[in-house]
Design a protein around this motif. Structure first.
Motif, mmCIF file in Angstrom:
data_model
loop_
_atom_site.group_PDB
_atom_site.id
_atom_site.type_symbol
_atom_site.label_atom_id
_atom_site.label_comp_id
_atom_site.label_asym_id
_atom_site.label_seq_id
_atom_site.Cartn_x
_atom_site.Cartn_y
_atom_site.Cartn_z
ATOM 1 N N SER A 20 0.738 -1.109 0.125
ATOM 2 C CA SER A 20 -0.018 -0.038 0.104
ATOM 3 C C SER A 20 0.953 1.276 -0.037
ATOM 4 O O SER A 20 0.340 2.348 0.142
ATOM 5 C CB SER A 20 -0.891 -0.078 1.337
ATOM 6 N N ALA A 21 1.970 1.205 -0.300
ATOM 7 C CA ALA A 21 3.089 2.405 -0.274
ATOM 8 C C ALA A 21 2.486 3.287 -1.069
ATOM 9 O O ALA A 21 2.819 4.549 -0.798
ATOM 10 C CB ALA A 21 4.388 1.926 -0.409
ATOM 11 N N GLY A 22 1.893 3.172 -2.245
ATOM 12 C CA GLY A 22 1.446 4.046 -3.290
ATOM 13 C C GLY A 22 0.215 4.615 -3.135
ATOM 14 O O GLY A 22 -0.527 5.439 -3.931
ATOM 15 N N SER A 23 -0.404 4.066 -2.178
ATOM 16 C CA SER A 23 -1.942 4.575 -2.143
ATOM 17 C C SER A 23 -2.024 5.859 -1.038
ATOM 18 O O SER A 23 -1.529 5.744 0.203
ATOM 19 C CB SER A 23 -2.753 3.422 -1.436
ATOM 20 N N PRO A 24 -2.396 6.839 -1.471
ATOM 21 C CA PRO A 24 -2.492 8.075 -0.760
ATOM 22 C C PRO A 24 -3.506 7.933 0.448
ATOM 23 O O PRO A 24 -4.548 7.101 0.445
ATOM 24 C CB PRO A 24 -3.004 9.092 -1.605
ATOM 25 N N ILE A 25 -3.179 8.641 1.539
ATOM 26 C CA ILE A 25 -4.259 8.422 2.519
ATOM 27 C C ILE A 25 -5.646 9.014 2.571
ATOM 28 O O ILE A 25 -5.874 10.268 1.760
ATOM 29 C CB ILE A 25 -3.539 9.351 4.036
ATOM 30 N N GLU A 26 -6.708 8.261 2.550
ATOM 31 C CA GLU A 26 -8.016 8.542 2.387
ATOM 32 C C GLU A 26 -8.710 8.622 3.885
ATOM 33 O O GLU A 26 -8.477 7.839 4.760
ATOM 34 C CB GLU A 26 -8.627 7.355 1.611
ATOM 35 N N THR A 27 -9.619 9.552 3.776
ATOM 36 C CA THR A 27 -10.143 9.757 4.911
ATOM 37 C C THR A 27 -11.349 9.007 4.910
ATOM 38 O O THR A 27 -11.993 8.813 4.024
ATOM 39 C CB THR A 27 -10.744 11.342 5.021
ATOM 40 N N LEU A 28 -11.650 8.310 6.106
ATOM 41 C CA LEU A 28 -12.816 7.231 6.014
ATOM 42 C C LEU A 28 -13.875 7.573 7.048
ATOM 43 O O LEU A 28 -13.627 7.745 8.093
ATOM 44 C CB LEU A 28 -12.286 5.879 6.254
ATOM 45 N N PRO A 29 -15.097 7.994 6.581
ATOM 46 C CA PRO A 29 -16.123 8.530 7.433
ATOM 47 C C PRO A 29 -16.717 7.252 8.441
ATOM 48 O O PRO A 29 -16.383 6.055 7.914
ATOM 49 C CB PRO A 29 -17.055 8.974 6.622
ATOM 50 N N VAL A 30 -17.081 7.459 9.390
ATOM 51 C CA VAL A 30 -17.563 6.428 10.174
ATOM 52 C C VAL A 30 -19.048 6.677 10.844
ATOM 53 O O VAL A 30 -19.568 7.948 10.808
ATOM 54 C CB VAL A 30 -16.739 6.210 11.691
ATOM 55 N N SER A 31 -19.786 5.714 10.678
ATOM 56 C CA SER A 31 -21.422 5.967 11.161
ATOM 57 C C SER A 31 -21.828 4.814 12.098
ATOM 58 O O SER A 31 -21.238 3.837 12.226
ATOM 59 C CB SER A 31 -22.091 6.120 9.959
ATOM 60 N N GLY A 32 -23.101 4.831 12.687
ATOM 61 C CA GLY A 32 -23.551 3.812 13.053
ATOM 62 C C GLY A 32 -22.960 4.044 15.019
ATOM 63 O O GLY A 32 -23.132 5.028 15.515
ATOM 64 N N ARG A 33 -22.865 2.835 15.342
ATOM 65 C CA ARG A 33 -22.541 2.702 16.709
ATOM 66 C C ARG A 33 -21.026 2.251 16.883
ATOM 67 O O ARG A 33 -20.456 1.502 16.298
ATOM 68 C CB ARG A 33 -23.217 1.828 17.545
ATOM 69 N N SER A 302 -4.923 -0.145 1.092
ATOM 70 C CA SER A 302 -4.979 1.424 1.356
ATOM 71 C C SER A 302 -4.599 1.958 2.541
ATOM 72 O O SER A 302 -4.283 1.045 3.393
ATOM 73 C CB SER A 302 -6.329 1.503 1.336
ATOM 74 N N ASN A 303 -4.313 3.174 2.544
ATOM 75 C CA ASN A 303 -4.046 3.830 4.030
ATOM 76 C C ASN A 303 -5.042 4.860 4.295
ATOM 77 O O ASN A 303 -5.619 5.635 3.500
ATOM 78 C CB ASN A 303 -2.823 4.557 3.841
ATOM 79 N N PHE A 304 -5.787 4.502 5.213
ATOM 80 C CA PHE A 304 -7.187 5.412 5.945
ATOM 81 C C PHE A 304 -6.682 6.212 7.113
ATOM 82 O O PHE A 304 -6.034 6.023 7.827
ATOM 83 C CB PHE A 304 -8.109 4.483 6.297
ATOM 84 N N LEU A 305 -7.253 7.473 6.917
ATOM 85 C CA LEU A 305 -7.173 8.366 8.135
ATOM 86 C C LEU A 305 -8.593 7.970 8.743
ATOM 87 O O LEU A 305 -9.606 8.411 8.239
ATOM 88 C CB LEU A 305 -7.222 10.052 7.672
ATOM 89 N N VAL A 306 -8.517 7.375 9.974
ATOM 90 C CA VAL A 306 -10.125 7.102 10.600
ATOM 91 C C VAL A 306 -9.988 7.335 12.026
ATOM 92 O O VAL A 306 -8.929 7.621 12.767
ATOM 93 C CB VAL A 306 -9.967 5.435 10.589
ATOM 94 N N ARG A 307 -11.229 7.756 12.458
ATOM 95 C CA ARG A 307 -11.472 8.058 13.854
ATOM 96 C C ARG A 307 -10.983 6.924 14.708
ATOM 97 O O ARG A 307 -11.407 5.736 14.242
ATOM 98 C CB ARG A 307 -13.128 8.421 13.998
ATOM 99 N N ILE A 308 -10.674 7.121 16.010
ATOM 100 C CA ILE A 308 -10.645 5.814 16.820
ATOM 101 C C ILE A 308 -11.688 5.539 17.079
ATOM 102 O O ILE A 308 -12.994 5.937 17.177
ATOM 103 C CB ILE A 308 -9.971 6.475 18.099
ATOM 104 N N GLY A 309 -12.060 3.940 17.280
ATOM 105 C CA GLY A 309 -13.320 3.507 17.490
ATOM 106 C C GLY A 309 -13.818 2.802 16.349
ATOM 107 O O GLY A 309 -14.806 2.105 16.433
ATOM 108 N N THR A 310 -13.460 3.309 15.144
ATOM 109 C CA THR A 310 -14.003 2.747 13.939
ATOM 110 C C THR A 310 -13.801 1.283 13.897
ATOM 111 O O THR A 310 -12.614 0.496 14.101
ATOM 112 C CB THR A 310 -13.331 3.092 12.724
#
Lengths: 448, 331, 355
Positions: A20-33, A302-310
């Motif tokens: 995944s070295a070539g995959s730019p960081i994507e922001t991943l939304p989180v929903s639900g619980r 991939s590389n994701f920017l995610v919220r803690i708890g996802t």
């Protein structure tokens, strides 16, 4: 290019597989619980400070650290606290978590959400440490040791060098690599902040030679920064280990049982450094991190920017779904990561990656008799004798294991990796450490 | 999810080395020496090792299955290596029945009686060889002289070390015996009497390089043994050249190369730490020269290795690797 | 020639005398004065060296006994009261009577009752699996099934049941040394009072989760409903952490709790059949002795039946475990004799009645 440095003794070189070295960081939304464990760090557990049914905003304090070696936990999402209950997390057991039903994305107004770079450091030394502690920042390379403890140099000791760990020696993982490429400017300010907090004038960024773009990028960025240099390192596992990295860069050896600051060095991971920047300059607590989702049969590493708890299942879905042939899911890299038994567990502060291992590589080969090839001894970066420590574990000779310095083991797994007879060396060494730890605690209590 | 995930402790990756692969590596490293012995000693050198390997594997299988009543583990390939190494220490004209006894002792007494792979204190191939050496001294010391590939009837004679010992026993000056002894070049290329695998130093060194390249062994044991032999015999030669053979002669003659590269480095019976390996190598080197010079037998490598094998547990107990962080607090 | 022989004889003799003198003085100088009672005490101990007494072996225990002023804190669980009485006699002290105890496994999470949720691989010891995660089921309290307790047992009293994945205790062999209790990382094994005919009633679960969660983990988990607590006439049951616990010293083996347990997590073992077999819950029935005929027969007959069935079961188990044949025979003989005596004792009252 500077001369490559590395630590002298032991180590292995597993195939790198940086898919995944070539995959730019994507922001991943989180929903639900989501479930936010109150223990995401080494040390005393944090105490929840919210009530059931309470509305929380992003960045609001959920649990307060108890004692010095502990860390705050903040709400990574906004919504209503469903309840506080025990939930499975990466530890393999159920632990107290704050469960939040997400509702919108309502941030604490104190947090500066703009992307403008704030270079000027106005906070004083004490303020920096205070802010880092309040933001609940822990070592994000995986050890999750509270950062403010490391910034507080004990009385009588003095740090003279700050080492920034951009080694990422674990195969597969690329979170730190992408962070250095995409967030370099903020990272450099973060380094300045940590240097100010530690009152040191030298900082070295250690990066392994398999990330030449990161080395070039940071070398350019630090060209005008007095005191900050980039040190390329030879690719060798476990170079990201604190003691190994200090040895590689400064040639100093952290004494057995001692702390890095005993030799004047303090090591911080690049992720931690970035978090410190955000905490000090933007008032933003540690509520999100970069996680690599990878594996040989993963459709879209991939590389994701995610919220803690996802939940990690959401990350896996975003990376193309769980492959058919999945045999093992590991949080972290293949050498030191933790295998998990379920996929609804949350990302925590120390989750650097989600590695999906196909079934044909997920199983251990049958254990064969030790042929005493001494490969485990030669690869041990700590100069221990894993074959002996394993035998001592099997035969429950824990006093002797203590004398053989089993507590020095950093659990890098090089011995189990290299063993031609597929012996579970590290499993038994962990048993040794567990029992010796109990013995030491008992002895301490008896002394009191 | 229908399939259950596997959970185990880290690491979740494993290197490519396996026991059979390492053993195969040793066999490959022995191939040049084997080829050389076929070149020098004819067809016998081709089939004796094959037979020896066959016997070893069969004995290991039978003993494991019917005496120890456990799953035979011939898959690990260690019996192949033992059989091959044993054959390399025998003269090419060895009768087949003696060979069978030798492999039985090597596998049965040397290895399986201690519980199989990994538990034997002594190098099994050397146990077999020493047993044969003491039980059948005539057959074991009628060394065929290399007559080239085509010659059917080999002429037997003494090894260079045998010649030396015999000469010294008769009170001859070493300097006078030089005429009878092969030249250093001949010994290096393997043109001398001796057991199958030990004659061609150049082929053995090739094997050594292969082992190093594959990282099957480290340099410590062979290099310390050869250095110690060279220095110790060289010292004696400098003091009294009349009674002592030259250090180069010591290096190239007899089973020193085979012993240092393939026998002493046997995983099971050698120390675990680099530091221990150095001690072990120095011990073997000293004992070899002592036995050669003052002992009853012309060749001392086999005994030196077996004696040092006995010291290995002691070395493992007391010679520890340098621990990381075992330093005075610097600064 | 004869000179040589003569010199040899003389010199060897002199050497021998010299050595003897040296040895004599050395022995005098380094003589260890040891209390002969240590040997005597050690002699009556079982020589199992199991460590159940808290000392590394029988000899250190003997030394401790001799040194001690009273035997209050010293007890050999293997030898029991009999051996301690002998020790007390040798030392002239008073032995403390202790209730004989037996190990029980407080988990019923067999493959059938507990769904597996992952596969564990690696070193085959419970301690390591416990350190890693909840194990291959979700229950963080239940048996891990890798047999650390079996490995710890020196008396062939614990074996692994392949079918259930749980260990089971052979009551006859168990000496309550506590090695298994120590070995179990989840503290499932408990030493309970040994009742007559090895009858026992206990809550076979240590799950502290709330009822619903516990049921998710395991069909036969204790859900903390306190029904047993309410029904117990002897106050032997205590509730705590969503879990019932039966105090083996207070329990009078009335079996009322077994009937009311909604999850069958209370076990009754080695009991004669109930009068109304309908009430017997399926799980309990498996462990209990199967119902037999002869309702009108007195208790003696019932006891005989149990003994006979037990013997058969024992035989089966032993065959399964492949214990060396000689040991089996000797154990069986010993057991048989005891039972014959019991039978003889049991039949005498009838004779008296007749006379």
């Amino acid at each position: 290019m500077q001369k490559l440095k590395t630590f002298p003794k032991g180590g292995v070189h597993p195939p790198e597989h940086k898919l995944s070295a070539g995959s730019p960081i994507e922001t991943l939304p989180v929903s639900g619980r989501v479930a936010i464990p109150v223990v995401q760090h080494l040390g005393a557990p944090a105490e929840p400070v919210v009530q059931r049914g309470e509305e929380v905003k992003v960045g609001q304090l959920l649990a307060k650290g108890t004692g010095f070696v502990s860390a705050n936990v903040h709400a990574p999402v906004s919504g209503k606290v469903f309840r506080i209950d025990k939930k499975f997390d990466a530890s393999g057991y159920k632990r107290t978590s704050v469960i939040i039903d997400i509702n919108g994305d309502d941030w604490d107004p104190e947090i500066d959400r703009s992307t403008t770079l704030r270079k000027e450091i106005t906070a004083s030394r004490e303020e920096i440490i205070e802010k880092v502690q309040a933001a609940g920042i822990v070592g994000m390379g995986g050890a999750t040791f509270p950062t403010h403890v490391k910034l507080n140099v004990p009385r009588g000791k003095k740090a003279d060098i700050l080492i920034i760990n951009g080694v990422e020696c674990e195969p597969f993982l690329t979170a730190d690599h992408r962070l250095m490429l995409e967030r370099g400017e903020e990272l450099v300010v973060g380094i300045r902040i940590l240097m100010k907090a530690l009152a040191v004038t030298t900082a070295v960024i250690g990066i392994e030679n398999n990330k030449p773009d990161a080395i070039d990028h940071l070398t350019k960025l630090t060209a005008d920064e007095p005191g900050i240099t980039v040190q390329p390192l030879k690719v060798k596992y476990p170079q990201g280990g604190e003691k190994q990295l200090i040895k590689a860069i400064t040639g100093r050896e952290v004494p057995s049982g001692g702390l890095p600051v005993d030799v004047g060095a303090v090591v911080h991971n690049v992720g931690t450094t970035l978090a410190a920047y955000e905490a000090v300059q933007k008032n933003k607590p540690l509520i999100e991190r970069i996680v690599t989702v990878t594996g040989k049969s993963v459709a879209k590493p991939s590389n994701f920017l995610v919220r803690i708890g996802t939940p990690i299942s959401a990350l896996i879905d975003a990376a193309g779904g769980l492959p058919e042939d999945t045999g093992k899911v590991v949080l972290g890299g293949p050498m030191m990561g933790k295998a998990v038994s379920k996929l609804d567990i949350p990302v925590t502060k120390g989750t650097s990656g989600v590695l999906i291992i196909p079934d044909n590589e997920a199983h251990r080969a049958p254990v064969e008799p030790c042929i005493r090839c001494a490969k485990c001894v030669s690869v041990c970066p700590m100069g221990l004798e894993p074959y002996l420590l394993m035998d001592l574990g099997v035969y429950e000779k824990f006093e002797r294991a203590q004398n053989e310095r089993v507590m020095d083991c950093i659990e890098c797994g090089s011995c189990s990796y290299i063993c031609p007879a597929d012996r579970p060396l590290l499993d038994y060494i962990r048993l040794d450490k567990l029992r010796v730890g109990e013995m030491i605690r008992k002895a301490r209590q008896a002394a009191k | 999810m229908d399939k259950l995930l596997t959970v185990s402790m880290s690491p979740h990756a494993h290197g490519r080395d396996t026991t059979p692969k390492l053993m195969l590596g040793v066999v490959i490293a022995l191939l040049p020496a084997w080829a050389a012995s076929v070149w020098f000693f004819g067809w016998g050198a081709l089939y004796v090792p094959v037979l020896s390997v066959l016997f070893s594997v069969i004995f290991e299988y039978l003993i494991a299955k019917y005496l120890l009543k456990k799953e035979p583990s011939i898959r690990d390939g260690s019996a192949v290596v033992t059989g091959l190494l044993l054959a390399f220490t025998l003269p090419v004209n060895i009768p087949v029945w003696i060979l069978a006894i030798g492999t039985l002792v090597a596998i049965g007494v040397g290895k399986m009686s201690f519980g199989g792979l990994g538990t034997n204190p002594f190098n099994p191939a050397l146990v077999g060889r020493v047993f044969l050496f003491i039980s059948f001294p005539v057959q074991m010391t009628s060394w065929p002289l290399p007559k080239g590939f085509a010659t059917a009837d080999a002429v037997t004679g003494a090894t260079p070390l045998g010649l030396l010992k015999e000469g010294m026993r008769q009170g001859e000056h070493v300097a006078n015996m030089v005429r009878e002894l092969p030249t250093n070049y001949d010994m290096f290329m393997g043109h001398m009497g001796g057991s199958m695998g030990e004659v061609a130093a150049v082929a053995l060194l090739l094997g050594f390089l292969y082992l190093l390249w594959r990282r099957i062994i480290t340099w410590h044991i062979p290099v310390t043994i050869l250095t110690t032999v060279f220095l110790f015999s060289g010292l004696m030669w400098l003091i009294n050249p009349a009674d002592n053979a030259s250090p180069v002669f010591h290096l190239l003659s007899g089973g020193l190369m085979l012993g240092a590269i393939f026998m002493a480095t046997d995983y099971v019976t050698s120390p675990m730490t680099p530091q221990g390996m150095v001690w072990y190598g120095v011990g073997i080197g000293l004992l070899t020269v002592i036995i050669r010079r003052w002992g009853a037998y012309p060749e001392g490598v086999q005994f030196a290795i077996l004696i040092m094998n006995a010291f290995v547990p002691l070395i493992n107990m007391y010679v520890k690797p340098k621990r990381f962080g075992e330093v005075k607090k610097n600064g | 020639m004869s000179d040589i022989v003569l010199y040899t004889v003389i010199s060897l003799t002199l050497l021998g005398i010299l050595a003897a003198v040296i040895l004599y003085f050395v022995a005098q100088k380094f003589k260890v004065v040891e209390d002969p009672r240590i040997d005597a005490v050690e002699e009556v101990l079982p020589h199992a060296n199991c460590g159940g007494c808290g000392y590394p072996g029988c000899r250190p225990f003997a030394e401790a006994c001799v040194k001690a002023d009273s035997l209050d804190d010293l007890f050999c669980p293997v030898g029991g009261n009999e051996v301690m009485a002998k020790v007390a006699e040798i030392l002239g002290l008073e032995a403390v009577e202790a209730e004989p105890r037996v190990a029980v496994i407080r988990c019923q999470g067999s493959y059938e009752h507990r769904p597996r949720t992952s596969r564990y691989e690696g070193a085959s010891t419970c301690a390591i699996e416990h350190a890693l995660y909840t194990g291959d089921t979700d229950c963080p309290y239940g048996c891990l099934g890798l047999g650390d307790c079996v490995a710890a047992c020196d008396f062939e009293a614990l074996f692994m049941d392949e079918k259930t994945g749980l260990p089971y205790v052979i009551d006859e062999n168990c000496v309550a040394c506590g090695a298994c209790v120590e070995a179990c990382p989840r503290d499932i094994i408990e030493l309970r009072k040994r009742n007559k005919r090895d009858r026992k009633i206990f809550v076979s679960c240590i799950n502290e989760e709330k009822g619903g969660v516990a049921r998710q983990y395991c069909k036969v988990a204790c859900i903390g409903c306190s029904k047993c607590f309410q029904v117990c006439p002897f106050d032997a049951i205590t509730m705590g952490n969503n879990l019932a616990f039966i105090d083996s010293d207070a329990c009078k083996l009335c079996r009322k709790c077994v009937v009311v347990c909604p999850t069958d997590s209370i076990l009754e073992i080695n009991f004669p059949p109930r009068k109304e077999p309908k009430e017997v819950k399926p799980a309990a029935a498996k462990k209990a002795v199967p119902p037999k005929q002869e309702k009108a027969a007195p208790a003696v007959a019932a006891a005989k039946e149990t003994v006979a069935v037990k013997e058969k079961e024992q035989e089966k188990e032993k065959k399964a475990e492949n214990i060396p044949a000689e040991e089996k025979a000797s154990e069986k003989d010993a057991g048989g004799e005891d039972e014959k005596k019991k039978e003889a004792g049991g039949s005498s009252p009838e004779e008296k009645k007749g006379s």
